[in-house]
Scaffold this active site. Sequence first.
Site, PDB file in Angstrom:
ATOM      1  NE  ARG A 140      -3.779  -0.002   2.370  1.00 45.42           N
ATOM      2  CZ  ARG A 140      -4.678   0.218   3.317  1.00 45.42           C
ATOM      3  NH1 ARG A 140      -4.767  -0.596   4.355  1.00 45.42           N
ATOM      4  NH2 ARG A 140      -5.478   1.257   3.243  1.00 45.42           N
ATOM      5  CG  HIS A 193      -9.318   6.228  10.447  1.00 40.75           C
ATOM      6  ND1 HIS A 193     -10.190   5.968   9.412  1.00 40.75           N
ATOM      7  CD2 HIS A 193     -10.094   6.456  11.538  1.00 40.75           C
ATOM      8  CE1 HIS A 193     -11.437   6.038   9.864  1.00 40.75           C
ATOM      9  NE2 HIS A 193     -11.404   6.335  11.138  1.00 40.75           N
ATOM     10  CB  THR A 285     -17.008  10.258   3.831  1.00 44.62           C
ATOM     11  OG1 THR A 285     -17.224   9.280   4.845  1.00 44.62           O
ATOM     12  CG2 THR A 285     -17.849  11.477   4.115  1.00 44.62           C
ATOM     13  CG  ASN A 310     -20.205  10.584  -1.594  1.00 46.11           C
ATOM     14  OD1 ASN A 310     -18.991  10.418  -1.625  1.00 46.11           O
ATOM     15  ND2 ASN A 310     -21.040   9.617  -1.279  1.00 46.11           N
ATOM     16  CG  MET A 311     -18.332   9.460  -6.837  1.00 42.56           C
ATOM     17  SD  MET A 311     -18.298  10.367  -8.399  1.00 42.56           S
ATOM     18  CE  MET A 311     -18.891   9.114  -9.527  1.00 42.56           C
TER      19      MET A 311
END
Length: 344
Positions: A140, A193, A285, A310-311
Site C-alpha cells: 500500500r 485513522h 465519504t 459525493n458520487m
Amino acid sequence: MTAKEGNHSRIPNLSDYFLDTPPFLAKEHLRTERGSALISFSDSVRVCWGLTSHLCATVRQNWSAPKMARPSSDLTEFREDFAKAKHIAIITGAGVSAESGVPTFRGQGGYWRKWQAQDLATPEAFSRDPSLVWEFYHYRREVIRSKMPNPAHLALAECESRLSKQGRSVVIITQNIDELHRRAGSEHLYEIHGSLFKTRCMSCGEVKANHKSPICPALEGKGEPDPSAKDARIPVEHLPRCDRSGCNGLLRPHVVWFGETLDSDILTAVEQELEKCDLCLVVGTSSIVYPAAMFAPQVAGRGVPVAEFNMESTPATMRFKYHFEGPCGVTLPPALERHESEVI
C-alpha cells in the site's frame, strides 16, 4: 433539564446505531461508564468508538437531529454560506483518495491476494503473522508513492491557505491514511485513522514518520497482490525495527486497526473544531463508518449548514442542507474558489 444537560444530545438507545453490537452491551456501557443516557458529543463518539471498529461499522442512521427537506444543489446559495463562514470544517473519506487511484480495498474486487483489509488490519493478525501484514502495508505504501493529489485535494489546500490570510480557518478531518492531503499542502489537518507513513514501536511506543522505500531491505519487491503470489515469510528480526538507541523493537504501521481505539487527543481536538465550525463539508465519504459518520449530522443538528460532496447519496444525505453529486475533483473546486466578497 438543566442548562448543562441542554448542551448534550439525548440518545434513546445506542444499540439502535449498531447492527453488530448486542443491545445489552450498548446499554450497560452507558450505565457503567456514563451513568446516564444524556451524553455529550465527545462522549457519544467515544462510546461508539469503543463498541465497534471504524473499518467495518455499518450502521442504521437514527440521529436525534430531525431530517431536513431534500438537500439543495444550488451552488450559488452554498457560495453565500461559504462567503460568510469563519470556521470551516471539512470531513474527507476514501472517495477523495479513490479519485487519485488509491485502492479502497472495499467490496468486490477489494482484495489483496485472498484477503480483504479486515482480515489483516487487526492486532491479532499482526501478532499471528507480522510478515504477511507488513507485506500488505508495504504494498500500500508503494502504491501510494505513485499517486498524486487530485483537484479536490488541491482545492482544499488552496482554500485553507487563502482563507487563513483573511483570518478565517479551514480544518480537514480525514479518515484517509495516505497523506495525500498533506502532500497537496494542507496544514490544519487531523488524520483520525493514522498514517501509512508513520510507524509505532511495539516495545517503546515511539511514533515516527517513515517514508523509506522499501521500509526495510527484506520487504523490497514484496507485497505482490496477485492471489497466486507466495507469502514472503520474512523472519521477524528482519522486519522493520525501531532505531531508537537500545530498543530495536518491532515496528507496526501507525494506523488504527479493527478493535483499536481512536487517539483521545485527536478526538478532543476534532470535537473542539466541530463545536466552533459555522460551515461543514463532507467530501467523498459514505457516512456509514464510525466515528466520522457522527460528525456532520451532529453539526447539522445545531443548525450549521452542511454540504455533502459525493458520487452518490448516503444514509446521511437528508440531514444536510446541500448535496452535490459527482466526482469531488469536479464539484469541489468551483465551490471553494475565491468568492467575489473576498478582499484578499
